[in-house]
Design a protein around this motif. Structure first.
Motif, PDB file in Angstrom:
ATOM      1  N   LEU A  73       0.828  -1.206   0.000  1.00 57.39           N
ATOM      2  CA  LEU A  73       0.000   0.000   0.000  1.00 57.39           C
ATOM      3  C   LEU A  73       0.867   1.263   0.000  1.00 57.39           C
ATOM      4  O   LEU A  73       0.566   2.240  -0.701  1.00 57.39           O
ATOM      5  CB  LEU A  73      -0.936   0.006   1.210  1.00 57.39           C
ATOM      6  N   GLU A  74       1.932   1.243   0.786  1.00 53.98           N
ATOM      7  CA  GLU A  74       2.833   2.395   0.837  1.00 53.98           C
ATOM      8  C   GLU A  74       3.488   2.645  -0.519  1.00 53.98           C
ATOM      9  O   GLU A  74       3.574   3.801  -0.973  1.00 53.98           O
ATOM     10  CB  GLU A  74       3.895   2.178   1.914  1.00 53.98           C
ATOM     11  N   ALA A 108      -9.196  -3.784  10.242  1.00 52.45           N
ATOM     12  CA  ALA A 108      -8.360  -4.036   9.068  1.00 52.45           C
ATOM     13  C   ALA A 108      -9.001  -3.448   7.809  1.00 52.45           C
ATOM     14  O   ALA A 108      -8.329  -2.807   6.992  1.00 52.45           O
ATOM     15  CB  ALA A 108      -8.128  -5.530   8.894  1.00 52.45           C
ATOM     16  N   LEU A 109     -10.307  -3.651   7.653  1.00 52.79           N
ATOM     17  CA  LEU A 109     -11.006  -3.061   6.515  1.00 52.79           C
ATOM     18  C   LEU A 109     -10.948  -1.539   6.585  1.00 52.79           C
ATOM     19  O   LEU A 109     -10.815  -0.850   5.562  1.00 52.79           O
ATOM     20  CB  LEU A 109     -12.461  -3.537   6.481  1.00 52.79           C
ATOM     21  N   GLY A 110     -11.023  -1.008   7.813  1.00 54.48           N
ATOM     22  CA  GLY A 110     -10.938   0.442   7.991  1.00 54.48           C
ATOM     23  C   GLY A 110      -9.599   1.010   7.561  1.00 54.48           C
ATOM     24  O   GLY A 110      -9.519   2.144   7.068  1.00 54.48           O
ATOM     25  N   ARG A 111      -8.541   0.212   7.701  1.00 51.73           N
ATOM     26  CA  ARG A 111      -7.218   0.687   7.275  1.00 51.73           C
ATOM     27  C   ARG A 111      -7.135   0.773   5.751  1.00 51.73           C
ATOM     28  O   ARG A 111      -6.490   1.672   5.216  1.00 51.73           O
ATOM     29  CB  ARG A 111      -6.133  -0.228   7.847  1.00 51.73           C
ATOM     30  N   TRP A 115      -6.500   4.233   3.641  1.00 51.61           N
ATOM     31  CA  TRP A 115      -5.522   4.324   2.562  1.00 51.61           C
ATOM     32  C   TRP A 115      -6.175   4.883   1.298  1.00 51.61           C
ATOM     33  O   TRP A 115      -5.615   5.769   0.644  1.00 51.61           O
ATOM     34  CB  TRP A 115      -4.924   2.942   2.280  1.00 51.61           C
ATOM     35  N   ALA A 116      -7.340   4.348   0.947  1.00 53.23           N
ATOM     36  CA  ALA A 116      -8.039   4.806  -0.262  1.00 53.23           C
ATOM     37  C   ALA A 116      -8.323   6.303  -0.197  1.00 53.23           C
ATOM     38  O   ALA A 116      -8.104   7.042  -1.167  1.00 53.23           O
ATOM     39  CB  ALA A 116      -9.334   4.015  -0.443  1.00 53.23           C
ATOM     40  N   GLU A 117      -8.787   6.752   0.939  1.00 51.83           N
ATOM     41  CA  GLU A 117      -9.102   8.179   1.097  1.00 51.83           C
ATOM     42  C   GLU A 117      -7.838   9.026   1.034  1.00 51.83           C
ATOM     43  O   GLU A 117      -7.849  10.129   0.488  1.00 51.83           O
ATOM     44  CB  GLU A 117      -9.849   8.397   2.410  1.00 51.83           C
ATOM     45  N   LEU A 121      -8.770   7.826  -3.822  1.00 52.05           N
ATOM     46  CA  LEU A 121      -9.522   6.829  -4.577  1.00 52.05           C
ATOM     47  C   LEU A 121     -10.809   6.521  -3.814  1.00 52.05           C
ATOM     48  O   LEU A 121     -10.799   6.456  -2.582  1.00 52.05           O
ATOM     49  CB  LEU A 121      -8.713   5.544  -4.764  1.00 52.05           C
ATOM     50  N   PRO A 122     -11.923   6.349  -4.501  1.00 51.01           N
ATOM     51  CA  PRO A 122     -13.199   6.131  -3.815  1.00 51.01           C
ATOM     52  C   PRO A 122     -13.286   4.769  -3.132  1.00 51.01           C
ATOM     53  O   PRO A 122     -13.138   3.736  -3.782  1.00 51.01           O
ATOM     54  CB  PRO A 122     -14.237   6.256  -4.934  1.00 51.01           C
ATOM     55  N   TRP A 123     -13.486   4.802  -1.823  1.00 51.61           N
ATOM     56  CA  TRP A 123     -13.707   3.575  -1.067  1.00 51.61           C
ATOM     57  C   TRP A 123     -15.179   3.197  -1.203  1.00 51.61           C
ATOM     58  O   TRP A 123     -16.066   4.036  -1.060  1.00 51.61           O
ATOM     59  CB  TRP A 123     -13.355   3.769   0.401  1.00 51.61           C
ATOM     60  N   LYS A 124     -15.444   1.906  -1.439  1.00 48.11           N
ATOM     61  CA  LYS A 124     -16.821   1.457  -1.635  1.00 48.11           C
ATOM     62  C   LYS A 124     -17.337   0.601  -0.477  1.00 48.11           C
ATOM     63  O   LYS A 124     -18.286   0.966   0.187  1.00 48.11           O
ATOM     64  CB  LYS A 124     -16.937   0.686  -2.954  1.00 48.11           C
TER      65      LYS A 124
END
Length: 210
Positions: A73-74, A108-111, A115-117, A121-124
């Motif tokens: 991700l980084e 974990a999903l929140g991380r 990252w997306a924000e 990039l749009p988080w869905k």
């Protein structure tokens, strides 16, 4: 529609994440194309960002992401900063864990969402699958909630729609799940010349009078 499935399991073969990617790829055949990437090999970012959706699929490690997924991700974020993509692919995530409650994947999903924000990039949405590796071996009637959660996730994925995270567990009592799990992992300990006491936290050993 072109999907990028990013494999987040460190296992070379036989992982639940690979099983889930295979399932989603099969379900996507009529709806579009699927490209599979490996988070352990941070490369081909241009191809990743050419897709319409990014789907991160990974196991829960210590209530968070595997370290190589964090590194991926980084590096992907740095690439996006240097090479702003022509598209803005939507971001989805699927996290499975060995424990019963799918809700434990919330952080974990929140991380992935954070990252997306951060990279604009749009988080869905995300899917958290409780007792993940276990559900793959259950008969259909014992995994209805899991299968329904997968179907709901795919509907949001195919329609590029946002929604609340989806959390699932198998359709068996938690007590039964624990009994089945114990019947599997304790013999594995014994096969490696270990006992339950060998892996139990010292505080728990003390409480049990050991």
């Amino acid at each position: 529609m072109k999907l990028a499935m990013i494999m987040g399991s460190p296992k070379r073969r036989g992982s639940m994440s690979a099983h889930l990617i295979k399932e989603m790829t099969k379900a996507t055949r009529k709806a579009g194309e699927v490209l599979v990437f490996n988070a352990a090999k941070p490369e081909r970012f241009d191809e990743v960002l050419s897709c319409d959706r990014l789907v991160f699929v990974f196991p829960l490690y210590f209530d968070s992401l595997p370290s190589h997924v964090v590194s991926y991700l980084e590096q992907l974020a740095a690439y996006i900063k240097e090479h702003p993509p022509e598209k803005t692919p939507s971001v989805y995530a699927v996290c499975n864990l060995g424990f019963y409650e799918g809700y434990q994947t919330k952080w974990a999903l929140g991380r992935i969402q954070c990252w997306a924000e951060a990279v604009s990039l749009p988080w869905k949405t995300g899917l958290g699958i409780g007792a993940g590796p276990f559900t793959a071996h259950l008969p259909p009637e014992a995994r209805k909630r899991t299968d329904n959660g997968k179907e709901k996730f795919l509907e949001l994925l195919f329609s590029d729609t946002a929604g609340d995270n989806i959390y699932t567990e198998p359709d068996i009592p938690k007590e039964m799940f624990v009994e089945i799990a114990n019947a599997n992992w304790i013999p594995q300990l014994e096969a490696n010349h270990l006992t339950v006491d060998d892996v139990m936290h010292p505080k728990l050993r003390h409480e049990n009078g050991k």
